[in-house]
Design an enzyme around this catalytic site. Structure first.
Site, PDB file in Angstrom:
ATOM      1  N   GLY A  73       6.787   0.873  -3.181  1.00 41.58           N
ATOM      2  CA  GLY A  73       5.619   1.716  -3.444  1.00 41.58           C
ATOM      3  C   GLY A  73       4.519   0.967  -4.188  1.00 41.58           C
ATOM      4  O   GLY A  73       3.635   1.588  -4.794  1.00 41.58           O
ATOM      5  N   HIS A 139       6.056  -9.279  -7.999  1.00 48.23           N
ATOM      6  CA  HIS A 139       7.396  -8.896  -7.556  1.00 48.23           C
ATOM      7  C   HIS A 139       8.443  -9.646  -8.392  1.00 48.23           C
ATOM      8  O   HIS A 139       9.632  -9.436  -8.227  1.00 48.23           O
ATOM      9  CB  HIS A 139       7.615  -9.261  -6.091  1.00 48.23           C
ATOM     10  CG  HIS A 139       6.901  -8.367  -5.102  1.00 48.23           C
ATOM     11  ND1 HIS A 139       6.824  -6.999  -5.247  1.00 48.23           N
ATOM     12  CD2 HIS A 139       6.270  -8.656  -3.933  1.00 48.23           C
ATOM     13  CE1 HIS A 139       6.155  -6.491  -4.208  1.00 48.23           C
ATOM     14  NE2 HIS A 139       5.802  -7.464  -3.413  1.00 48.23           N
TER      15      HIS A 139
HETATM   16  S1  PPS Z   1       4.727  -4.353  -0.689  1.00 48.20           S
HETATM   17  O1  PPS Z   1       4.696  -5.259   0.483  1.00 48.20           O
HETATM   18  O2  PPS Z   1       5.874  -4.667  -1.543  1.00 48.20           O
HETATM   19  O3  PPS Z   1       3.468  -4.321  -1.401  1.00 48.20           O
HETATM   20  O4  PPS Z   1       4.988  -2.911  -0.048  1.00 48.20           O
HETATM   21  P1  PPS Z   1       5.026  -1.548  -0.876  1.00 48.20           P
HETATM   22  O5  PPS Z   1       3.665  -1.015  -1.002  1.00 48.20           O
HETATM   23  O6  PPS Z   1       5.818  -1.736  -2.127  1.00 48.20           O
HETATM   24  O7  PPS Z   1       5.893  -0.619   0.041  1.00 48.20           O
HETATM   25  C1  PPS Z   1       5.451  -0.059   1.248  1.00 48.20           C
HETATM   26  C2  PPS Z   1       6.118   1.291   1.351  1.00 48.20           C
HETATM   27  O8  PPS Z   1       5.389   2.220   0.549  1.00 48.20           O
HETATM   28  C3  PPS Z   1       4.851   3.246   1.403  1.00 48.20           C
HETATM   29  N1  PPS Z   1       3.516   3.636   0.941  1.00 48.20           N
HETATM   30  C4  PPS Z   1       3.243   4.818   0.375  1.00 48.20           C
HETATM   31  N2  PPS Z   1       4.030   5.866   0.056  1.00 48.20           N
HETATM   32  C5  PPS Z   1       3.426   6.935  -0.495  1.00 48.20           C
HETATM   33  N3  PPS Z   1       2.103   7.020  -0.734  1.00 48.20           N
HETATM   34  C6  PPS Z   1       1.276   5.996  -0.432  1.00 48.20           C
HETATM   35  N4  PPS Z   1      -0.032   6.080  -0.657  1.00 48.20           N
HETATM   36  C7  PPS Z   1       1.855   4.819   0.138  1.00 48.20           C
HETATM   37  N5  PPS Z   1       1.348   3.633   0.556  1.00 48.20           N
HETATM   38  C8  PPS Z   1       2.365   2.929   1.057  1.00 48.20           C
HETATM   39  C9  PPS Z   1       4.816   2.607   2.785  1.00 48.20           C
HETATM   40  O9  PPS Z   1       4.716   3.561   3.798  1.00 48.20           O
HETATM   41  C10 PPS Z   1       6.114   1.833   2.775  1.00 48.20           C
HETATM   42  O10 PPS Z   1       7.271   2.669   2.850  1.00 48.20           O
HETATM   43  P2  PPS Z   1       7.964   3.063   4.243  1.00 48.20           P
HETATM   44  O11 PPS Z   1       9.282   3.690   3.868  1.00 48.20           O
HETATM   45  O12 PPS Z   1       8.127   1.810   5.036  1.00 48.20           O
HETATM   46  O13 PPS Z   1       7.056   4.047   4.892  1.00 48.20           O
END
Ligand code: PPS
Length: 333
Positions: A73, A139
């Site tokens: 997230g 990270h």
């Molecule tokens: S990274 O590459 O580590 O920066 O990726 P990260 O942002 O940690 O993780 C991506 C997952 O977060 C979901 N996501 C969100 N969830 C809720 N609200 C918002 N606004 C949001 N933005 C990104 C994204 O869909 C990925 O999860 P999954 O389960 O793959 O959908």
């Protein structure tokens, strides 16, 4: 090459040499292997930048560092913290908010990316020139953060996610971003690696436990959040976050729905529609890909569509065993 540039390149090549001498995994969860440093596994291309960051970044008391395991997230947290901290200048309900024109990853850069992208000229002057509050993401595990972080009084926000969902999310992401022509490790093998602690910035349990311990020891400086709780009570979590960051919402702001506006602005649906998030590009060279890879489903429990109950039990069991005695429990997601 001018003298200054040559010196800078030499400084970075020291970290590249260090990184290339570290033990490597045979495989990774996607298409690339990892390097092991101080008990943690790193994507190979981020090892040298992480070491450079650890040795040379100087934290300020006004800095905010967002820490996550990949796919927990991070993008969401970046958007939320940016909009909370800058709400005086950029009202979250405005149609011309920076988050509606620019990727959260540009507004809140990964510290390791700043080092990765500045091999020829270290990012020192760029970092020095940033006005407070500087917002960064990492990270890296807590023990790999620059030594100046714990003593500086800066705020660290850790966001943790059910590793089953983070694993599934990571697999999708790695499939999206893999360089052309490279092969993905098969799902079952990747899951075995993850359960054995071999994952980007893993083992996941040690990553979580380190930040958890710090949040217990220094609750005024390290906040530990859960993705699942943010989904469940986004407004409440955003209000707690603002307090922790030293900029609580005023009664007036609460009455006029500013916390709700932050949540709406940063929602997955809203972020997904922003052109910079849809069509913009993240990273450089071999590891560049569309920003859309950061936005997928954003659900709690999506692992059920990709893992057998046995796999889930296995990972839950490992997490429980490894976290035993730490005071952190992921049970009851
Ligand atoms: S990274 O590459 O580590 O920066 O990726 P990260 O942002 O940690 O993780 C991506 C997952 O977060 C979901 N996501 C969100 N969830 C809720 N609200 C918002 N606004 C949001 N933005 C990104 C994204 O869909 C990925 O999860 P999954 O389960 O793959 O959908």
């Amino acid at each position: 090459m001018i003298v200054g540039e040559s010196g800078c390149a030499d400084a970075f090549s020291k970290y590249e040499a260090l990184a290339s001498a570290l033990p490597a995994s045979r495989q990774g969860l996607g298409s690339a292997p990892y390097r092991k440093h101080d008990g943690f596994w790193y994507p190979e291309h981020l090892m040298a930048p992480t070491l450079a960051m650890r040795d040379t970044f100087t934290a300020r008391p006004t800095d905010v560092i967002l820490a996550t395991m990949p796919k927990s997230g991070t993008t969401w947290l970046k958007a939320i913290v940016y909009s909370v901290v800058h709400r005086g200048r950029h009202a979250p309900a405005r149609e011309r908010h920076p988050l509606l024109a620019t990727s959260p990853h540009e507004l809140v850069p990964f510290l390791h990316s700043l080092y990765e992208n500045h091999r020829a000229a270290p990012p020192g002057p760029l970092l020095e020139g940033m006005p407070p509050p500087r917002l960064f993401a990492v990270h890296a595990p807590f023990t790999a953060l620059p030594a100046s972080v714990p003593g500086s009084g800066c705020r660290v926000v850790y966001l943790c996610r059910d590793p089953k969902d983070a694993f599934v999310s990571l697999r999708h992401y790695l499939g999206e971003i893999k360089p052309e022509g490279s092969e993905m490790t098969p799902f079952a093998e990747a899951f075995d690696l993850f359960c054995g602690g071999v994952s980007p910035f893993g083992p996941v349990w040690d990553h979580m436990a380190e930040y958890w311990k710090e949040s217990v020891a220094r609750p005024g400086e390290v906040m530990f959040l859960r993705y699942e709780h943010l989904k469940e009570d986004a407004v409440g979590t955003v209000r707690r976050l603002a307090e922790f960051l030293g900029c609580p919402f005023t009664d007036e702001e609460v009455a006029s729905g500013v916390p709700e506006a932050v949540v709406a602005l940063c929602s997955l649906d809203r972020m997904r529609c922003v052109r910079a998030n849809r069509d913009g590009v993240h990273g450089t060279g071999r590891w560049s890909f569309k920003n859309m890879a950061f936005f997928r489903k954003g659900e709690v429990g999506d692992w059920k569509a990709h893992m057998t109950p046995e796999m889930a039990q296995r990972l839950d069991g490992i997490m429980e065993e490894k976290l035993r005695g730490s005071g952190l429990s992921l049970a009851g997601n």
